[in-house]
Structures are given as structure tokens and as C-alpha cells.
Design an enzyme around this catalytic site. Structure first.
Site, PDB file in Angstrom:
ATOM      1  N   THR A 124      16.842  33.526  -2.445  1.00 56.86           N
ATOM      2  CA  THR A 124      16.464  35.029  -2.498  1.00 56.86           C
ATOM      3  C   THR A 124      14.875  35.092  -2.625  1.00 56.86           C
ATOM      4  OG1 THR A 124      16.367  36.826  -3.908  1.00 56.86           O
ATOM      5  CG2 THR A 124      16.898  35.015  -5.053  1.00 56.86           C
ATOM      6  N   ASP A 125      14.165  36.155  -2.341  1.00 56.29           N
ATOM      7  CA  ASP A 125      12.985  36.224  -2.577  1.00 56.29           C
ATOM      8  C   ASP A 125      12.362  36.386  -4.141  1.00 56.29           C
ATOM      9  OD1 ASP A 125      14.043  38.829  -3.216  1.00 56.29           O
ATOM     10  OD2 ASP A 125      12.549  39.985  -1.978  1.00 56.29           O
ATOM     11  N   GLU A 126      13.634  36.581  -4.989  1.00 60.42           N
ATOM     12  CA  GLU A 126      13.293  36.543  -6.359  1.00 60.42           C
ATOM     13  C   GLU A 126      12.855  35.110  -6.962  1.00 60.42           C
ATOM     14  OE1 GLU A 126      16.184  40.120  -8.153  1.00 60.42           O
ATOM     15  OE2 GLU A 126      15.098  38.827  -9.240  1.00 60.42           O
ATOM     16  N   TYR A 148      18.314  35.124 -13.734  1.00 62.80           N
ATOM     17  CA  TYR A 148      19.120  35.322 -12.402  1.00 62.80           C
ATOM     18  C   TYR A 148      18.293  34.237 -11.448  1.00 62.80           C
ATOM     19  CZ  TYR A 148      19.968  36.653  -7.671  1.00 62.80           C
ATOM     20  OH  TYR A 148      19.973  36.828  -6.327  1.00 62.80           O
ATOM     21  N   LYS A 152      18.928  30.762  -9.405  1.00 63.79           N
ATOM     22  CA  LYS A 152      18.849  30.506  -7.919  1.00 63.79           C
ATOM     23  C   LYS A 152      17.840  29.832  -7.443  1.00 63.79           C
ATOM     24  CE  LYS A 152      20.752  32.594  -5.177  1.00 63.79           C
ATOM     25  NZ  LYS A 152      22.186  32.464  -4.424  1.00 63.79           N
TER      26      LYS A 152
HETATM   27  P1  NAD Z   1      27.730  39.785  -4.923  1.00 58.96           P
HETATM   28  O1  NAD Z   1      27.869  39.973  -6.294  1.00 58.96           O
HETATM   29  O2  NAD Z   1      28.131  41.282  -4.345  1.00 58.96           O
HETATM   30  O3  NAD Z   1      29.080  39.016  -4.572  1.00 58.96           O
HETATM   31  C1  NAD Z   1      28.910  37.527  -5.043  1.00 58.96           C
HETATM   32  C2  NAD Z   1      30.422  36.951  -4.416  1.00 58.96           C
HETATM   33  O4  NAD Z   1      30.404  35.670  -4.931  1.00 58.96           O
HETATM   34  C3  NAD Z   1      31.541  37.706  -5.199  1.00 58.96           C
HETATM   35  O5  NAD Z   1      32.709  37.818  -4.050  1.00 58.96           O
HETATM   36  C4  NAD Z   1      31.965  36.762  -6.295  1.00 58.96           C
HETATM   37  O6  NAD Z   1      33.507  36.710  -6.433  1.00 58.96           O
HETATM   38  C5  NAD Z   1      31.781  35.474  -5.588  1.00 58.96           C
HETATM   39  N1  NAD Z   1      31.556  34.306  -6.929  1.00 58.96           N
HETATM   40  C6  NAD Z   1      30.813  34.480  -7.878  1.00 58.96           C
HETATM   41  N2  NAD Z   1      30.832  33.221  -8.630  1.00 58.96           N
HETATM   42  C7  NAD Z   1      31.765  32.478  -7.800  1.00 58.96           C
HETATM   43  C8  NAD Z   1      32.008  31.168  -7.838  1.00 58.96           C
HETATM   44  N3  NAD Z   1      31.905  30.274  -9.026  1.00 58.96           N
HETATM   45  N4  NAD Z   1      33.106  30.522  -6.878  1.00 58.96           N
HETATM   46  C9  NAD Z   1      33.379  31.341  -5.893  1.00 58.96           C
HETATM   47  N5  NAD Z   1      33.071  32.722  -5.560  1.00 58.96           N
HETATM   48  C10 NAD Z   1      32.157  33.175  -6.709  1.00 58.96           C
HETATM   49  O7  NAD Z   1      26.532  39.188  -4.316  1.00 58.96           O
HETATM   50  P2  NAD Z   1      25.756  39.646  -2.806  1.00 58.96           P
HETATM   51  O8  NAD Z   1      24.877  40.647  -3.217  1.00 58.96           O
HETATM   52  O9  NAD Z   1      26.471  39.689  -1.800  1.00 58.96           O
HETATM   53  O10 NAD Z   1      25.009  38.237  -2.932  1.00 58.96           O
HETATM   54  C11 NAD Z   1      25.240  37.103  -1.979  1.00 58.96           C
HETATM   55  C12 NAD Z   1      24.114  36.242  -2.021  1.00 58.96           C
HETATM   56  O11 NAD Z   1      23.071  36.700  -1.414  1.00 58.96           O
HETATM   57  C13 NAD Z   1      23.854  35.490  -3.546  1.00 58.96           C
HETATM   58  O12 NAD Z   1      23.547  34.081  -3.313  1.00 58.96           O
HETATM   59  C14 NAD Z   1      22.614  36.246  -3.645  1.00 58.96           C
HETATM   60  O13 NAD Z   1      21.672  35.500  -4.603  1.00 58.96           O
HETATM   61  C15 NAD Z   1      22.050  36.271  -2.460  1.00 58.96           C
HETATM   62  N6  NAD Z   1      20.818  37.382  -2.111  1.00 58.96           N
HETATM   63  C16 NAD Z   1      21.395  38.659  -2.547  1.00 58.96           C
HETATM   64  C17 NAD Z   1      20.410  39.716  -2.113  1.00 58.96           C
HETATM   65  C18 NAD Z   1      20.829  41.155  -2.480  1.00 58.96           C
HETATM   66  O14 NAD Z   1      19.783  42.219  -2.229  1.00 58.96           O
HETATM   67  N7  NAD Z   1      21.895  41.723  -2.790  1.00 58.96           N
HETATM   68  C19 NAD Z   1      19.048  39.451  -1.632  1.00 58.96           C
HETATM   69  C20 NAD Z   1      18.998  37.987  -1.386  1.00 58.96           C
HETATM   70  C21 NAD Z   1      19.689  37.150  -1.737  1.00 58.96           C
HETATM   71  O1  TDX Z   2      19.651  51.391 -13.114  1.00 59.62           O
HETATM   72  C1  TDX Z   2      18.618  50.728 -12.498  1.00 59.62           C
HETATM   73  N1  TDX Z   2      17.563  51.294 -12.472  1.00 59.62           N
HETATM   74  C2  TDX Z   2      16.178  50.777 -11.779  1.00 59.62           C
HETATM   75  O2  TDX Z   2      15.107  51.345 -12.099  1.00 59.62           O
HETATM   76  C3  TDX Z   2      18.644  49.557 -11.794  1.00 59.62           C
HETATM   77  C4  TDX Z   2      20.139  48.942 -11.388  1.00 59.62           C
HETATM   78  C5  TDX Z   2      17.559  48.870 -10.945  1.00 59.62           C
HETATM   79  N2  TDX Z   2      16.409  49.502 -11.098  1.00 59.62           N
HETATM   80  C6  TDX Z   2      15.220  48.923 -10.488  1.00 59.62           C
HETATM   81  C7  TDX Z   2      14.809  47.520 -10.860  1.00 59.62           C
HETATM   82  C8  TDX Z   2      14.430  46.714  -9.640  1.00 59.62           C
HETATM   83  O3  TDX Z   2      13.100  47.180  -9.529  1.00 59.62           O
HETATM   84  O4  TDX Z   2      15.355  48.953  -9.103  1.00 59.62           O
HETATM   85  C9  TDX Z   2      15.036  47.847  -8.395  1.00 59.62           C
HETATM   86  C10 TDX Z   2      16.057  47.265  -7.812  1.00 59.62           C
HETATM   87  O5  TDX Z   2      17.191  46.463  -8.679  1.00 59.62           O
HETATM   88  P1  TDX Z   2      18.242  45.975  -8.545  1.00 59.62           P
HETATM   89  O6  TDX Z   2      19.246  46.554  -7.696  1.00 59.62           O
HETATM   90  O7  TDX Z   2      19.095  45.335  -9.628  1.00 59.62           O
HETATM   91  O8  TDX Z   2      18.064  44.443  -7.595  1.00 59.62           O
HETATM   92  P2  TDX Z   2      16.704  43.367  -7.990  1.00 59.62           P
HETATM   93  O9  TDX Z   2      16.554  43.104  -9.530  1.00 59.62           O
HETATM   94  O10 TDX Z   2      15.590  43.743  -7.087  1.00 59.62           O
HETATM   95  O11 TDX Z   2      17.176  42.077  -7.306  1.00 59.62           O
HETATM   96  C11 TDX Z   2      18.011  42.302  -6.014  1.00 59.62           C
HETATM   97  O12 TDX Z   2      17.171  41.736  -5.035  1.00 59.62           O
HETATM   98  C12 TDX Z   2      17.240  40.265  -5.171  1.00 59.62           C
HETATM   99  C13 TDX Z   2      19.474  41.689  -6.219  1.00 59.62           C
HETATM  100  O13 TDX Z   2      20.102  42.345  -7.214  1.00 59.62           O
HETATM  101  C14 TDX Z   2      19.386  40.352  -6.200  1.00 59.62           C
HETATM  102  O14 TDX Z   2      20.696  39.710  -6.065  1.00 59.62           O
HETATM  103  C15 TDX Z   2      18.820  39.502  -4.984  1.00 59.62           C
HETATM  104  O15 TDX Z   2      18.560  38.142  -5.063  1.00 59.62           O
END
Ligand code: NAD
Ligand code: TDX
Length: 341
Positions: A124-126, A148, A152
Site C-alpha cells: 500500500t501507499d501508506e 497498520y 504492511k
Molecule cells: P478488506 O479489509 O476489505 O479485506 C481483507 C480480506 O482479508 C477479508 O476478506 C478478510 O476476511 C481477509 N483476511 C484477513 N485476515 C486474514 C487471514 N489471516 N487469512 C485469510 N484471510 C484473511 O481489505 P481491502 O481493502 O480489500 O484490502 C485488500 C488488500 O489491499 C490489503 O492487503 C490492503 O492492505 C491492500 N490495499 C488496500 C487499499 C484500500 O484502499 N482499501 C489500498 C492499497 C492497498
Molecule cells: O470516519 C472517518 N473520518 C475521516 O475523516 C474515517 C473512517 C476516515 N477519515 C479520514 C482519514 C483519512 O484521512 O479519511 C481518510 C481516509 O481514511 P480511511 O478510509 O480510513 O483510509 P486511510 O487511512 O487513508 O487508509 C486506506 O488507504 C490505504 C485504507 O484503509 C488502507 O487499507 C489502504 O492501505
């Protein structure tokens, strides 16, 4: 036939990826290994559950036996499985370190033993931390600033080490914030859309000026599919959305699309260690031939409408577990639980 092990396929991005691959490549079979945590929903893939090219295995990536069974006969691994919510990692980081570091190691050991053709680690970018101006490229040192992101970053570097030390053909992707259908309503966009739909306040952290770069989940899926074919082992690829927006801007846009008043916005305490801005330089992937295709304003509107049209999906899962709801209320003075009723 190419057999791909997708881990975490019942989550937001994983379920979109499984659907994308089954629809776009008839020569693909998918095995989905998912532990079904609170974020993993079988209903996210119920439309493909009967597809003969799709197999679901309920299991944990930290469990070597489950991993051995799931990887059997697979050519490629794409590891989405992770604990993913920053606020939950601030409450309790143990599960994050377990899944996002240790689980990655279990997968890599099995991939190494079997001689897997490609191992895509979804990072992730984080992991880069926060940037005031300019953009992170793949050479930028990692400076994760919350548990988190640190977990990652650990998984990202463990994966790299298995390429450098043992030649496991690892590709690492670092994407921007995703948005789209099936995102768990704890993240900014689905939380705010569903709050607004039940006339709940939208708790905006700090001054609302934090900036994220938004990537449509469909673009993210197509970038991963592209990298399975064209990525070079040992390399890291940023997947940028090219849509930097302040949270306040996103929030107002959501309210505008829904026709809800701006007085639903409530400025609350800031997230501890809140990263101010993420910005990715996507030129490495662009030079290889992939760029995002989605127009942000259109896709945001489509995404908001998806939640409007699917209350049966989000209403039951707005019941957050008590411990996290209590933490969120103490930290931000906003209630999460019971909001679906
Ligand atoms: P999510 O939280 O929606 O889904 C995570 C999934 O992983 C779920 O289905 C959960 O049951 C499964 N899981 C968790 N722990 C597990 C384990 N120990 N064994 C097997 N399965 C397990 O997550 P998402 O937002 O779809 O993110 C998917 C991936 O992409 C993650 O690795 C996250 O770090 C990365 N990512 C997410 C974002 C974003 O904006 N959501 C951005 C960049 C990278
Ligand atoms: O209630 C809220 N109020 C608020 O202001 C929530 C849930 C978030 N926020 C802000 C925090 C962040 O600046 O919004 C922005 C986005 O928050 P999140 O949706 O929690 O995402 P972020 O913390 O940016 O992380 C996400 O991007 C990278 C994903 O959750 C990660 O899984 C991914 O890796």
C-alpha cells in the site's frame, strides 16, 4: 488454464479482483483462501460461487496446512489477505502484525517450496508515510507512521527478502486509496455514504484537509492483472489513481450526490498520527504500458449509487463490534454501532 490463489478474496478489493479475472480471462481458475474475518463476506462473491472455475477455501494465511492445501496446483499467488483499517490498528495491533507480517511469511515459504511462477504481494501507499509536496516513487524510503502501515511495510519487505534471498518471483504493488462497490463501511467513502443515507453525522477527522489519492477498484484490479503478465520479479510498482482530493471535498461531493445537507458534517478530533497527504508517482507502471482509465467524478457517483441501491448489503454490516465502536466513540465522539437500523 492458469490457476491463481487469491487470498482475502472475500474482502473489498479481493472480491472485485476475483470477479474481474473470471470475467476477463476464460483461461483462469481461481482458488480463494479467506479466513472470513469481520471484513470478509461470502456474499461479496455469491454471483460467482457456482462458477466451476472458482473454489472457496475457508482458512487462515497464518495456518501452514490451510496454505499448503490452497496453493496446491496453483501457478500464481496474489496476496490481498490483511487487516486493513488504520483506526482498528490504533486500538489493537496484534492481529495486524500476525496477518500482515507472519501470514505473508507462511505464504512465501509455501510458494518457495513449490516454485510458484509469480507471487504478487499487495502492499500500500501508506508504507511511505506522509508527504507534504511532490510524490512518492518506488525508491522513496519507507516511513510508515501507524501500526497498520508498519505491519504492511513488514510484509512488503519480507516478500522482497524472499526474492532477494531465495529467488521467489515476488512482485510488490503499492496502490493509492481504493473506492468502489463492496468496501466495508468503516472506510471513509462507504462510512460517509451510509451514514448520510440514515441521516447520521459524518465525523470528519481534524480540519478535513488531509489528502488522499483515489484509485477506482476496477483500475486497481486491471493493474494487478497487467503486472502478473508484465511485472518483473523483485520490482515494486506504485499504482496511482491520479486523483488527489481533500477529505472535505470528498465529503461535500457525497452529500451533493445524495442531496443531503452539509450540516451533516461534524468536525471531530484528529486521528492519532494522521498522515496528512499521500501522493504516488505512477510513472514506472505507465512506462510499462498501464494507466488508470476511470474518470473520478463519474466513478464516485456510480459508487455512491451502488450503496444507495444495495442497502441489503450494508445494513447488516454497519453493526460494528462493541470494542471498536467504543474506541471510535471515545476517540472521535461519534457512534458507529446500530446505525443500520
Ligand atoms: P478488506 O479489509 O476489505 O479485506 C481483507 C480480506 O482479508 C477479508 O476478506 C478478510 O476476511 C481477509 N483476511 C484477513 N485476515 C486474514 C487471514 N489471516 N487469512 C485469510 N484471510 C484473511 O481489505 P481491502 O481493502 O480489500 O484490502 C485488500 C488488500 O489491499 C490489503 O492487503 C490492503 O492492505 C491492500 N490495499 C488496500 C487499499 C484500500 O484502499 N482499501 C489500498 C492499497 C492497498
Ligand atoms: O470516519 C472517518 N473520518 C475521516 O475523516 C474515517 C473512517 C476516515 N477519515 C479520514 C482519514 C483519512 O484521512 O479519511 C481518510 C481516509 O481514511 P480511511 O478510509 O480510513 O483510509 P486511510 O487511512 O487513508 O487508509 C486506506 O488507504 C490505504 C485504507 O484503509 C488502507 O487499507 C489502504 O492501505
Amino acid at each position: 488454464m492458469k490457476r491463481i490463489l487469491v487470498t482475502g478474496g472475500c474482502g473489498f478489493i479481493g472480491s472485485n479482483f476475483v470477479r474481474h479475472m473470471l470475467a476477463s480471462d476464460p483461461a483462469v481458475e481461481i482458488v480463494n483462501l479467506d479466513a472470513l474475518t469481520y471484513a470478509g463476506r461470502l456474499e461479496n462473491l455469491e454471483d460467482v460461487a457456482e462458477d466451476p472455475r472458482y473454489t472457496f477455501i475457508h482458512g487462515d494465511i497464518c495456518d501452514p496446512e490451510a496454505v499448503t492445501r490452497a496453493m496446491d496446483g496453483c501457478d500464481v499467488v496474489v496476496n490481498f489477505a490483511a487487516e486493513t483499517h488504520v483506526d482498528r490498528s490504533l486500538l489493537s495491533a496484534g492481529h495486524f502484525i500476525q496477518t500482515d507480517c507472519y501470514g505473508v511469511w507462511v505464504l512465501l515459504e509455501e510458494a518457495r517450496r513449490r516454485g510458484i511462477e509469480r507471487f504478487v504481494q499487495i502492499s500500500t501507499d501508506e508504507v511511505y508515510g506522509s508527504i507534504a509536496s511532490g510524490s512518492f516513487d518506488e525508491q522513496t524510503p519507507l516511513m510508515p507512521r501507524n501500526p497498520y502501515a508498519a505491519s504492511k511495510a513488514g510484509g512488503d519487505r519480507i516478500a522482497y527478502s524472499f526474492w532477494a534471498s531465495f529467488g521467489v518471483p515476488v512482485i510488490i504493488t503499492r496502490a493509492s486509496n481504493n473506492y468502489g462497490p463492496y468496501q466495508y463501511p468503516e472506510k471513509l467513502i462507504p462510512l460517509f455514504v451510509t451514514n448520510a443515507l440514515v441521516d447520521r453525522e459524518l465525523p470528519l477527522y481534524g480540519d478535513g484537509g488531509n489528502i488522499r489519492d483515489w484509485l477506482y477498484v476496477g483500475d486497481h484490479c486491471s493493474a494487478i492483472a497487467f503486472l502478473i503478465e508484465h511485472g518483473t520479479p523483485g520490482e515494486v510498482y506504485n499504482i496511482a489513481g491520479g486523483n488527489e482530493r481533500a477529505n472535505i471535498e470528498i465529503t461535500k461531493k457525497i452529500l451533493e450526490i445524495l442531496g443531503k445537507p452539509e450540516d451533516l458534517i461534524r468536525f471531530v478530533a484528529d486521528r492519532p498520527g494522521h498522515d496528512r497527504r499521500y501522493s504516488l508517482d505512477g510513472s514506472k507502471l505507465a512506462a510499462l504500458g498501464w494507466t488508470p482509465q476511470t474518470v473520478f467524478e463519474e466513478a464516485l457517483e456510480r459508487t455512491v449509487r451502488w450503496y444507495v441501491d444495495h442497502p441489503q448489503w450494508w445494513r447488516p454490516i454497519r453493526e460494528h463490534d462493541e470494542e471498536f465502536a467504543r474506541y471510535y466513540e471515545t476517540q472521535y465522539g461519534a457512534r458507529l454501532e446500530g446505525a443500520g437500523r
